[in-house]
Design a protein around this motif. Structure first.
Motif, PDB file in Angstrom:
ATOM      1  N   SER A 290      42.878 -52.420  15.534  1.00  0.00           N
ATOM      2  CA  SER A 290      43.339 -53.793  15.774  1.00  0.00           C
ATOM      3  C   SER A 290      43.605 -54.056  17.258  1.00  0.00           C
ATOM      4  CB  SER A 290      44.604 -54.063  14.957  1.00  0.00           C
ATOM      5  OG  SER A 290      45.682 -53.257  15.398  1.00  0.00           O
TER       6      SER A 290
ATOM      7  N   HIS B 132      40.938 -55.086  19.887  1.00  0.00           N
ATOM      8  CA  HIS B 132      40.638 -56.521  19.998  1.00  0.00           C
ATOM      9  C   HIS B 132      41.658 -57.210  20.897  1.00  0.00           C
ATOM     10  CE1 HIS B 132      37.464 -56.895  16.851  1.00  0.00           C
ATOM     11  NE2 HIS B 132      38.043 -55.794  16.397  1.00  0.00           N
TER      12      HIS B 132
ATOM     13  N   LYS C 121      41.137 -58.579  13.240  1.00  0.00           N
ATOM     14  CA  LYS C 121      40.845 -58.929  11.852  1.00  0.00           C
ATOM     15  C   LYS C 121      41.948 -58.407  10.945  1.00  0.00           C
ATOM     16  CE  LYS C 121      36.901 -60.590  13.244  1.00  0.00           C
ATOM     17  NZ  LYS C 121      36.674 -62.040  13.283  1.00  0.00           N
TER      18      LYS C 121
ATOM     19  N   ARG D 152      41.634 -56.267   8.267  1.00  0.00           N
ATOM     20  CA  ARG D 152      41.495 -54.899   7.764  1.00  0.00           C
ATOM     21  C   ARG D 152      40.938 -53.978   8.844  1.00  0.00           C
ATOM     22  NH1 ARG D 152      44.249 -54.529   2.925  1.00  0.00           N
ATOM     23  NH2 ARG D 152      43.957 -56.473   1.764  1.00  0.00           N
TER      24      ARG D 152
ATOM     25  N   LEU E 179      38.566 -51.532   8.663  1.00  0.00           N
ATOM     26  CA  LEU E 179      37.117 -51.435   8.717  1.00  0.00           C
ATOM     27  C   LEU E 179      36.492 -52.701   9.292  1.00  0.00           C
ATOM     28  CD1 LEU E 179      36.355 -49.640   5.312  1.00  0.00           C
ATOM     29  CD2 LEU E 179      36.503 -48.645   7.603  1.00  0.00           C
ATOM     30  N   GLU E 180      37.111 -53.866   8.993  1.00  0.00           N
ATOM     31  CA  GLU E 180      36.613 -55.121   9.556  1.00  0.00           C
ATOM     32  C   GLU E 180      36.772 -55.123  11.082  1.00  0.00           C
ATOM     33  OE1 GLU E 180      38.668 -58.313   7.699  1.00  0.00           O
ATOM     34  OE2 GLU E 180      37.920 -57.873   5.693  1.00  0.00           O
ATOM     35  N   ASN E 181      37.877 -54.569  11.558  1.00  0.00           N
ATOM     36  CA  ASN E 181      38.095 -54.509  13.002  1.00  0.00           C
ATOM     37  C   ASN E 181      37.046 -53.642  13.691  1.00  0.00           C
ATOM     38  OD1 ASN E 181      40.380 -56.117  13.743  1.00  0.00           O
ATOM     39  ND2 ASN E 181      41.663 -54.732  12.577  1.00  0.00           N
TER      40      ASN E 181
ATOM     41  N   ALA F 142      34.040 -52.973  12.523  1.00  0.00           N
ATOM     42  CA  ALA F 142      32.735 -53.626  12.393  1.00  0.00           C
ATOM     43  C   ALA F 142      32.576 -54.772  13.394  1.00  0.00           C
ATOM     44  CB  ALA F 142      32.548 -54.144  10.963  1.00  0.00           C
ATOM     45  N   ALA F 143      33.687 -55.463  13.666  1.00  0.00           N
ATOM     46  CA  ALA F 143      33.607 -56.628  14.559  1.00  0.00           C
ATOM     47  C   ALA F 143      33.748 -56.261  16.029  1.00  0.00           C
ATOM     48  CB  ALA F 143      34.698 -57.636  14.183  1.00  0.00           C
TER      49      ALA F 143
ATOM     50  N   ASP G 257      44.403 -49.707   2.132  1.00  0.00           N
ATOM     51  CA  ASP G 257      45.594 -50.153   2.850  1.00  0.00           C
ATOM     52  C   ASP G 257      46.614 -49.028   2.855  1.00  0.00           C
ATOM     53  OD1 ASP G 257      47.302 -50.372   0.419  1.00  0.00           O
ATOM     54  OD2 ASP G 257      45.999 -52.071  -0.049  1.00  0.00           O
TER      55      ASP G 257
END
Length: 503
Positions: free
Chosen positions: A131, A134, A142, A144, A146-148, A150-151, A388
């Motif tokens: 996190s 970013h 993001k 989650r 994994l989303e962080n 990926a982004a 989580d």
């Protein structure tokens, strides 16, 4: 009190309090930002943890305050239920801790498997890094982990192109990490108490102000009390929602486990008074109850600040109390100075902290207690990142219990054929539970037809219903193969839990 000054304890505590204050100041603000809360919420928690919890704590040299380990939980709670839910949840978590401490269950929180706790901290570290990378670019993280991840490539491209985020902020964040790494490796012995985080904040804040870089800075109110957001009756009534009750229980459990494990680690660092675990748990509950009333972040005992306190030579709890006082004075009198601090600089500190939390060298240390222990650590870390925090910790506990069940149900199954044709013996040694049904069944299936099988149970400590039913079923069907099971059923039944007591 006169002895306190005569023995030079005040001087030691004063130095220790300043060192801890310098470590705690950037962390309190950075953890608040990582939690999706304003920096003032972290400062309030730091003040409460220092002045109030420090005065009544059961671990005199442990420092309490906002913890990176709870940042992920707070971020999820605020994202799903809003800022108004934080105060009531932290308040209820504090009351749970007080009740647990008064009921003298503090020592039971130390029952957590070290592999699960280590995996939890590593998983939290990964999520913090995901996190804050970013935030390092002045972009929004993001929801989650994994989303962080990926982004992240897209966020870097956006920062370079100037669409979202800032390349200047990225430079500030990277420079922060570089200064902390360099200071850790190269700092002189005489300056060992100067924290690298503070050095990075001062240097980069000055650089940003001098160069006029367009980066986000910390938003701190002129009056710290203006940040206090006491829960309303309607927000307190929301605690009846099952999801918020579960959140409060999760906060209480994880905060208590982290606090008491940290206290045990602090005890190993010094020769002074030992931790009184129930009192420490009650003190943490008092602190979290007050933080909940103020709408601030939850607190735990934190090992980084506690270690700095011990290493600085602090002698009594006055060092912890004074560090809270320094936080309060600084936040009340110099908020304009804190508002110059770049957010990317605090994100860099948390990225560095998160990387330090992910210590995969622990795998080797844990493997000394069995490969299963090391795999529990890895599985807990991966599960937390993939799902989580709560689900990952529960998976770790489940794997620990399963491993314990396997070890407690060790059973040696020996099939021995006698010289006399058509006779054999089956010896069971240990505990015959449902986990060992497959091995017992395979052994029974290997018995040749027309065999008289003698079951020896003199070294069998326990048999459960599953194994007992397996033996009875094989005995009933043995005649179809010309076999016979010879066993003293009375002796076997005495090894069934409950039946033995009834006998």
């Amino acid at each position: 009190m006169s002895n306190y000054f005569k023995q030079g304890l005040f001087g030691r505590d004063l130095l220790g309090s300043i060192v801890v204050f310098l470590v705690a100041l950037p962390l309190c603000m950075g953890i608040a930002i990582a939690s999706g809360m304003p920096p003032a919420a972290g400062l309030i928690t730091g003040v409460v943890g220092g002045i109030i919890v420090g005065a009544v704590a059961g671990s005199p040299l442990q420092v309490s305050g906002p913890a990176a380990g709870l940042a992920v939980l707070v971020f999820e709670l605020v994202r799903e239920h809003g800022v108004v839910a934080l105060g009531p949840v932290v308040l209820l978590a504090g009351l749970i801790q007080i009740a647990a401490g008064l009921c003298r269950v503090g020592v039971w929180f130390r029952m957590c498997s070290p592999a699960v706790v280590a995996g939890m901290l590593s998983g939290i570290g990964v999520l913090i890094v995901a996190s804050q990378l970013h935030v390092l670019m002045d972009a929004l993280p993001k929801a989650r982990g994994l989303e962080n991840f990926a982004a992240l490539p897209g966020a870097v491209i956006d920062a370079v192109q100037g669409e979202v985020g800032s390349l200047s902020a990225l430079g500030v964040g990277v420079a922060t990490i570089a200064i902390m790494l360099g200071w850790e490796k190269l700092r002189p012995e005489k300056l060992r108490f100067v924290p690298g985080a503070l050095l990075a904040v001062v240097a980069l804040t000055a650089t940003v102000q001098w160069a006029g870089l367009a980066v986000k800075t910390v938003d701190v109110p002129s009056n710290l009390m203006a940040a206090v957001a006491m829960p309303s009756l309607s927000s307190l009534s929301s605690l009846l929602e099952p999801s918020l009750l579960i959140a409060a229980l999760t906060f209480a459990f994880i905060a208590s486990a982290e606090t008491l494990l940290s206290a045990a680690a602090v005890d190993r660092m010094h020769d002074g008074a030992r931790t009184r675990y129930d009192r420490e748990l009650t003190a943490q509950g008092i602190g979290n109850t007050i933080c909940g009333l103020f709408g601030a972040l939850p607190m735990t005992g934190v090992i980084v600040r506690s270690a700095a306190n011990v290493q600085a030579g602090s002698a009594t709890r006055m060092a912890t109390i004074m560090h809270g006082g320094w936080l309060l004075v600084f936040a009340m009198l110099l908020p304009w100075l804190m508002r110059m601090t770049p957010v990317a600089c605090l994100a860099g500190i948390l990225v560095y902290t998160g990387i330090k939390m992910v210590n995969f060298r622990q795998v080797t240390a844990l493997a000394q207690y069995g490969k299963g222990t090391a795999w529990i650590y890895v599985a807990t870390t991966v599960a937390i990142v993939a799902t989580d925090l709560l689900a990952g910790v529960l998976i770790g506990f489940a794997l620990s219990l399963f491993r314990l069940a396997l070890h407690s149900s060790r059973l040696k199954v020996g099939l021995h054929h006698h010289e006399e044709p058509g006779t054999a013996s089956l010896r069971l040694e240990g505990s015959a539970t449902f986990l060992r049904v497959p091995s017992v069944a395979r052994t029974l299936d290997s018995v040749p037809p027309n065999t008289r099988l003698q079951l020896q149970v003199d070294r069998l400590h326990h048999v459960d219903q599953a194994c007992l039913e397996l033996l009875r079923e094989w005995s009933r069907n043995a005649s179809a193969r010309g076999c016979e099971l010879v066993v003293d059923w009375q002796q076997l039944n005495l090894r069934v839990e409950g039946v033995r007591r009834a006998a």
